[in-house]
Enzyme design. Structure first.
Site, short mmCIF file in Angstrom:
data_model
loop_
_atom_site.label_atom_id
_atom_site.label_comp_id
_atom_site.label_asym_id
_atom_site.label_seq_id
_atom_site.Cartn_x
_atom_site.Cartn_y
_atom_site.Cartn_z
N LYS A 73 47.51 10.25 37.59
CA LYS A 73 46.51 9.39 36.93
C LYS A 73 45.42 8.94 37.89
O LYS A 73 44.23 9.05 37.60
CB LYS A 73 47.23 8.21 36.29
N THR A 75 44.71 10.32 40.76
CA THR A 75 44.04 11.54 41.19
C THR A 75 42.96 11.94 40.19
O THR A 75 41.84 12.32 40.57
CB THR A 75 45.07 12.68 41.35
N ARG A 96 43.33 0.00 41.45
CA ARG A 96 44.11 -1.10 42.01
C ARG A 96 44.46 -0.83 43.47
O ARG A 96 44.43 0.31 43.93
CB ARG A 96 45.41 -1.27 41.21
N LYS A 107 57.03 5.83 45.84
CA LYS A 107 55.73 6.46 45.66
C LYS A 107 55.16 7.03 46.96
O LYS A 107 54.52 8.08 46.96
CB LYS A 107 54.73 5.47 45.06
N ALA A 275 52.05 -2.35 36.04
CA ALA A 275 51.91 -2.27 34.59
C ALA A 275 53.25 -2.39 33.88
O ALA A 275 53.28 -2.71 32.69
CB ALA A 275 51.25 -0.96 34.19
N PHE A 303 50.76 3.27 34.83
CA PHE A 303 51.84 3.95 34.11
C PHE A 303 51.32 4.57 32.81
O PHE A 303 50.16 4.92 32.69
CB PHE A 303 53.02 3.02 33.88
N PHE A 383 48.30 22.14 37.81
CA PHE A 383 49.19 22.49 38.92
C PHE A 383 49.14 24.01 39.08
O PHE A 383 48.96 24.75 38.11
CB PHE A 383 50.63 22.05 38.65
N TRP A 411 42.47 18.21 41.86
CA TRP A 411 43.41 18.11 42.98
C TRP A 411 43.17 19.24 43.98
O TRP A 411 43.17 19.03 45.19
CB TRP A 411 44.86 18.18 42.46
#
Length: 558
Positions: A73, A75, A96, A107, A275, A303, A383, A411
């Protein structure tokens, strides 16, 4: 084919002086308070000076329920912001700040990934500009002053069994969830039960993220209910006389932080409520300031959309008087396959049927977001193992749900890979197709608000709450808090309160364990199921792999 790690990419970035980044948005260097060469805080004087500027378009990035496969998200938020700048739009992003707890837990970092990152990555994931330390200090100052007041005679007649204010620390530390304080004799005070939450769950964090300026901040801090007397009447932070000193500690933390993306585009990074246990959005002051400086502002909500986006719409937009022009819902082929029953170890193999089976989760999020009256675009975060057939399966499913899905390769390629997504998102934002409205009105009773979220967003059959909780909600309504919105605290992994129920479960109930009144922030926290406001570290925490290498460079962040 081997790929560089996020930290390797970040370390090789060509950073520009922060004054150059500010200049892109018309911020003079005299209004930037630098923290080194690559990050700065924005002065309140400048923020006040741009309030009559035209307001830009707000773009919300949210996601399906997170899986171990990863969704990306942040990214996508960064990639979309870079993509908008690439196609000639004046855009900024708002995200954030990272909490040390999950950074050293599961994470390992929260600044985007690949070639769609915010830098300086190491600083952002560690101490940054000290905002979280200031919030922790302000919160615990109030804790100390409450116990000090009780020790020196308790003139406010606080019932020590009903002290509602817990302590906080910005770390995952399950041992502190429930403690006994003030042991050791008369000189240490009156023993009582207490506990710690993680800093991102602090009401002070929520207040900072919802305040418009320092005056608003101090008023909200003063409105915090810290304890109750024997007659159940509330004792406020202002009664303890802590609100002024807390505001002093938060004076600098209140100012938004400006940094840059890998492609040297402006990024505001400010505030960090989780969240799943808080309201999951960056600060109102950062978002509203960015909207006065850029034509497009890309922000995210934490999230899945059942948590972050729901709270963004029902709490942040309601409080700040803003609305998104378009919502970007992030999904991946890998996550669809996991929702379709494929094990993580088998995600590399093509499985179109599993993708189709897993799309039910995606479909429900689309329906929920549309119920707020906002247009929705699905971003398929690419991906390298994705096949054309799997991507087409998602696109077809989304089309059948009255929306559209766009493959984005930010990405791997940065803004070049997000160009198509950026063009379509800008078109929709410019079309002004929004008829935004929260899903419940201010004057709806608190229990009905909880039931509305549970039934309309989670698709639960009912809410399980004992009479004690229902009576507490009714008492708060009688005290004048019935118009507050609801902040649900539940697992992020499922629409239900059972983290193992993937996809789009039905026939479930939402058990409410506890309710907490955040009178200063202006919402009621509803704690559901087994969710904890103080997380624990996993069996193998990321901290085990974070270290300095021979060149004194940080390794292990990702």
């Amino acid at each position: 084919m081997s790929y560089k790690t996020d930290i390797e990419i970040a370390r090789e970035a060509s950073k520009r002086p922060i004054q150059e980044i500010g200049a892109k948005l018309g911020i003079g260097s005299d209004h930037l308070l630098p923290y080194g060469h690559d990050k700065a805080k924005l002065s309140q004087e400048f923020i006040d000076s741009v309030q009559n500027n035209k307001t830009g378009k707000l773009i919300l990035v949210t996601a399906i329920n997170p899986t171990p496969a990863g969704e990306g998200k942040t990214t996508t938020t960064v990639g979309l912001g870079d993509g908008l700048n690439r196609i000639g739009k004046k855009a900024a992003i708002c995200i954030r700040e990272a909490s040390l707890g999950p950074c050293f837990g599961m994470k390992g970092g929260a600044a985007g990934g690949g070639y769609a990152q915010v830098i300086p990555m190491e600083d952002m994931n560690l101490h940054f500009t000290g905002d979280f330390h200031a919030i922790t200090s302000a919160h615990n100052l109030l804790s100390a002053m409450i116990d000090n007041h009780i020790y020196w005679g308790n003139s406010l007649e606080i019932d020590t069994r009903r002290v509602a204010w817990r302590r906080v620390v910005d770390m995952n530390d399950r041992a502190l969830r429930q403690i006994t304080a003030s042991l050791g004799g008369v000189s240490n005070g009156f023993p009582r039960e207490a506990g710690f939450d993680i800093t991102v769950a602090s009401e002070v964090m929520a207040i900072l993220c919802l305040s418009n300026n320092l005056e608003d901040l101090q008023k909200r801090l003063g409105d915090i209910i810290v304890a109750y007397r024997r007659d159940r009447s509330p004792v406020y932070c202002r009664d303890i006389k802590a609100d002024g000193a807390m505001t002093v500690l938060l004076k600098d933390a209140m100012q938004p932080n400006l940094v840059q993306t890998l492609e040297n585009n402006p990024a505001f990074v400010h505030g960090g409520p989780f969240a799943n246990i808080a309201h999951g959005c960056n600060s109102v002051i950062a978002t509203k300031t960015a909207l006065k400086l850029a034509d497009y502002v890309v922000t995210e909500a934490g999230f899945g959309a059942d948590l972050g986006a729901e709270k963004f719409m029902n709490i942040k937009c309601r409080k700040a008087g803003i609305a998104p022009s378009v919502v970007v819902l992030v999904a991946t082929v890998r996550a669809m396959k996991m929702n379709g029953g494929v094990l993580k170890a088998d995600l590399g193999a093509e499985n179109v049927n599993a993708v189709k089976d897993g799309c039910a989760n995606l479909g429900r999020h689309i329906e929920n977001l549309k119920s707020f009256g906002v247009p929705v675009v699905v971003a398929i975060n690419h991906f390298v193992t994705d096949t054309d057939a799997e991507v087409e399966a998602i696109k077809a499913y989304v089309t059948n749900h009255g929306s559209e899905a766009i493959l984005s390769r930010h990405w791997e390629l940065g803004s070049e890979g997000s160009e198509n997504l950026a063009k379509r998102v800008a078109e929709i934002a410019d079309a002004d197709m929004v008829s935004f409205a929260p899903i419940y009105p201010d004057d709806m009773p608190l229990m009905e608000k909880i039931e509305t979220i549970a039934k309309r967003i989670y698709r639960a059959d009912d809410v399980l709450a004992d009479q004690k909780i229902r009576n507490q909600l009714k008492d708060w309504e009688d005290q004048g808090y019935g118009n507050l919105p609801i902040c649900m605290a539940k697992t992020q992994y499922s629409f239900s309160t059972d983290p193992t129920l993937r996809g789009a479960p039905t026939g479930h109930s939402v058990p409410v364990r506890e309710v907490r009144l955040s009178a200063g922030a202006g919402f009621v926290v509803v704690i559901c199921g087994e969710i904890m406001t103080m997380p624990g570290l996993p069996r193998v925490p990321s901290a085990e792999a974070i270290m300095l290498n021979a060149d004194n460079q940080i390794e292990g962040l990702f």
